[in-house]
Design a protein around this motif. Structure first.
Motif, mmCIF file in Angstrom:
data_model
loop_
_atom_site.group_PDB
_atom_site.id
_atom_site.type_symbol
_atom_site.label_atom_id
_atom_site.label_comp_id
_atom_site.label_asym_id
_atom_site.label_seq_id
_atom_site.Cartn_x
_atom_site.Cartn_y
_atom_site.Cartn_z
ATOM 1 N N TYR A 1 109.565 18.808 36.411
ATOM 2 C CA TYR A 1 109.210 19.118 37.788
ATOM 3 C C TYR A 1 109.466 20.615 37.959
ATOM 4 O O TYR A 1 110.569 21.085 37.656
ATOM 5 C CB TYR A 1 110.074 18.324 38.774
ATOM 6 N N THR B 1 105.239 14.503 31.158
ATOM 7 C CA THR B 1 104.431 14.784 32.334
ATOM 8 C C THR B 1 104.993 16.031 32.992
ATOM 9 O O THR B 1 106.212 16.189 33.097
ATOM 10 C CB THR B 1 104.462 13.602 33.323
ATOM 11 N N ASN C 1 110.011 14.245 31.789
ATOM 12 C CA ASN C 1 109.231 14.582 32.976
ATOM 13 C C ASN C 1 109.743 15.928 33.471
ATOM 14 O O ASN C 1 110.953 16.097 33.669
ATOM 15 C CB ASN C 1 109.394 13.529 34.071
ATOM 16 N N THR D 1 104.744 18.260 36.521
ATOM 17 C CA THR D 1 104.316 18.189 37.916
ATOM 18 C C THR D 1 104.823 19.404 38.673
ATOM 19 O O THR D 1 106.005 19.754 38.566
ATOM 20 C CB THR D 1 104.875 16.913 38.591
#
Length: 130
Positions: free
Chosen positions: A80, A108, A78, A110
């Protein structure tokens, strides 16, 4: 470790990630906290996005190795970031690290308003199995 990459489409291949990763009968799972561009004494590293991605991966690999894993054991990342545009401009750093390790994780990305310290631009969270 046996794992199966699940990709119903092909477009994600050029970005170096998988839609899903199945690991049948794994014996251990490691959940890593987000790793950012921090020194060993907990100070943020001031550099550009590519530099922060590189240091973040260095720190992630340090945590993985301490637990007896490597980047090749990672099945989920993930990301960020405070700027998706800057992140994609430096994405070659991500592809280089993952490609060298043969790592094709589910992922992912973000965009967030801020991270723990004002000058941090990226944080990478991982799940690894063996």
């Amino acid at each position: 470790m046996q794992k199966s990459i699940i990709n119903p489409w092909q477009w994600q291949n050029q970005l170096g990630y998988a839609q899903a990763v199945e690991v049948p009968h794994s014996t251990h799972t490691l959940y890593c906290a987000g790793q950012a561009a921090m020194t060993a004494d907990g100070q943020p590293v001031s550099t550009d996005m590519a530099g922060q991605i590189s240091v973040s991966f260095d720190n992630l690999e340090t945590v993985l190795h301490q637990a007896g894993y490597s980047l090749s054991n990672v099945i989920r990342l993930n990301y960020y970031t405070t700027s998706i545009d800057a992140f994609f401009a430096a994405y070659g750093e991500v592809m280089g690290r993952l490609g060298a390790a043969g790592c094709v994780p589910s992922s992912t990305l973000t965009e967030v308003k801020a991270l723990a310290f004002p000058n941090l631009m990226v944080e990478i969270e991982a799940t690894a199995v063996r």
